[in-house]
Design a protein around this motif. Structure first.
Motif, mmCIF file in Angstrom:
data_model
loop_
_atom_site.group_PDB
_atom_site.id
_atom_site.type_symbol
_atom_site.label_atom_id
_atom_site.label_comp_id
_atom_site.label_asym_id
_atom_site.label_seq_id
_atom_site.Cartn_x
_atom_site.Cartn_y
_atom_site.Cartn_z
ATOM 1 N N LEU A 1 0.648 -1.599 -0.281
ATOM 2 C CA LEU A 1 -0.425 0.184 -0.094
ATOM 3 C C LEU A 1 1.251 1.036 0.220
ATOM 4 O O LEU A 1 1.749 1.353 0.433
ATOM 5 N N GLU A 25 -7.407 0.425 -2.800
ATOM 6 C CA GLU A 25 -6.878 -0.580 -1.856
ATOM 7 C C GLU A 25 -6.646 -0.060 -0.837
ATOM 8 O O GLU A 25 -6.838 -1.083 0.377
ATOM 9 N N ASP A 75 -11.100 -1.973 6.751
ATOM 10 C CA ASP A 75 -11.158 -3.302 7.373
ATOM 11 C C ASP A 75 -10.396 -2.912 8.533
ATOM 12 O O ASP A 75 -10.932 -3.711 9.113
ATOM 13 N N THR A 91 -9.893 -0.286 0.930
ATOM 14 C CA THR A 91 -10.879 -1.219 1.218
ATOM 15 C C THR A 91 -9.698 -1.334 2.990
ATOM 16 O O THR A 91 -10.315 -1.789 3.957
ATOM 17 N N ALA A 92 -8.084 -0.750 2.556
ATOM 18 C CA ALA A 92 -7.189 -1.485 4.090
ATOM 19 C C ALA A 92 -7.392 -0.532 5.213
ATOM 20 O O ALA A 92 -7.778 -1.090 6.500
ATOM 21 N N HIS A 132 1.350 0.959 8.144
ATOM 22 C CA HIS A 132 1.585 1.231 6.440
ATOM 23 C C HIS A 132 2.447 2.155 6.019
ATOM 24 O O HIS A 132 2.229 3.050 5.619
#
Length: 290
Positions: free
Chosen positions: A66, A264, A271, A267-268, A93
């Motif tokens: 990411l 991406e 989550d 979504t992370a 990240h």
């Protein structure tokens, strides 16, 4: 090389013939060496495949690492908890950044449907999320990740002795409410209706933080906000619970956006919000479980 001379021949020395068993042994060694080399080469290839597989399993998927900015539009009441989760996300990240736009859910929804660039939308009510889903600007089905309940915010020490929702209707008492189209304002109206009360505030604010600030600045005696906002304010305000608030609990939905620049990352981040770690942070802020 061992040589011999043939007597009387006058010829030059000739080499002794090499024993056949020597040739066979050397040939055997050569064959073994070739076999070992082939096995070694095969092991090397397998090792390379294994290395690729372990790399994929370590990352959890075959997707790339990411990076970039994740832009999150979120209800004002989420400011403290989402800011904390944003820092956690950036730490987990490296190379990413979470940029927030906090405000009234209705205004944020309008911005999104007007084309404002964003990756994630977290609203304070299903109604404001519906504005986005109806415009087909959300990707997938929004998920409720927390709930929130109203509370009366007063000045520290509660100098006006406010104990019930009905007390807010007393003559001379200055009260601020969220605008009716904002989730906290809609919830307040629902609670007032449940209590069969009519209240005319001195001001309507565009988000819950605005209503809370009115109390902190002593511009009003009280305001109807969320429990999470009273808690976030610490000792700057006092909170008064009222039973009618149970009739107006708001569900908070979250969804990635269709035109996300960092799908991406979106979504992370979602989550993380829905994970046990995210739920713990939200719970500590005073939010209710979905």
């Amino acid at each position: 090389m061992t040589t011999r001379s043939v007597p009387g021949s006058g010829s030059r020395p000739r080499p002794w013939p090499r024993p056949r068993w020597t040739l066979r042994v050397v040939g055997g060694f050569a064959l073994a060496a070739l076999t070992l080399t082939a096995c070694s080469s095969g092991d090397s290839d397998d090792s390379g495949d294994s290395g690729d597989s372990s790399k994929k399993s370590a990352s959890g998927s075959s997707s790339e690492k990411l990076s970039g900015t994740v832009t999150v539009f979120a209800a004002a009441s989420l400011k403290e908890s989402f800011t904390a989760l944003g820092k956690t996300f950036e730490k987990e990240h490296p190379g990413t950044k979470v940029a927030f736009n906090f405000g009234g859910s209705d205004a944020l929804a309008a911005s999104i449907t007007s084309g404002a660039p964003a990756d994630v939308f977290a609203a304070a009510s299903p109604k404001t999320m519906k504005t986005v889903t109806d415009a087909k600007d959300a990707k997938g089905t929004p998920a409720t990740f927390v709930r929130n309940q109203l509370e009366i915010a007063t000045l520290p020490g509660n100098p006006k002795k406010i104990k019930t929702l009905k007390d807010l209707t007393r003559s001379g008492l200055k009260v601020a409410l969220c605008a009716k189209e904002v989730p906290c304002g809609s919830a307040a109206q629902k609670a007032l209706t449940a209590a069969k009360l009519k209240l005319t505030p001195v001001s309507y604010e565009q988000d819950v933080k605005g209503a809370l600030t009115k109390v902190q600045l002593k511009e009003v005696d009280a305001s109807v906000v969320y429990k999470t906002d009273v808690k976030a304010a610490g000792g700057k305000v006092a909170g008064v619970e009222f039973p009618e608030s149970k009739q107006a609990i708001n569900d908070y939905p979250i969804a990635p956006l269709k035109n996300a620049q960092n799908a991406e990352g979106a979504t992370a981040f979602i989550d993380l919000v829905k994970s046990a770690q995210g739920q713990k942070v939200l719970g500590q802020a005073g939010f209710l479980k979905p």
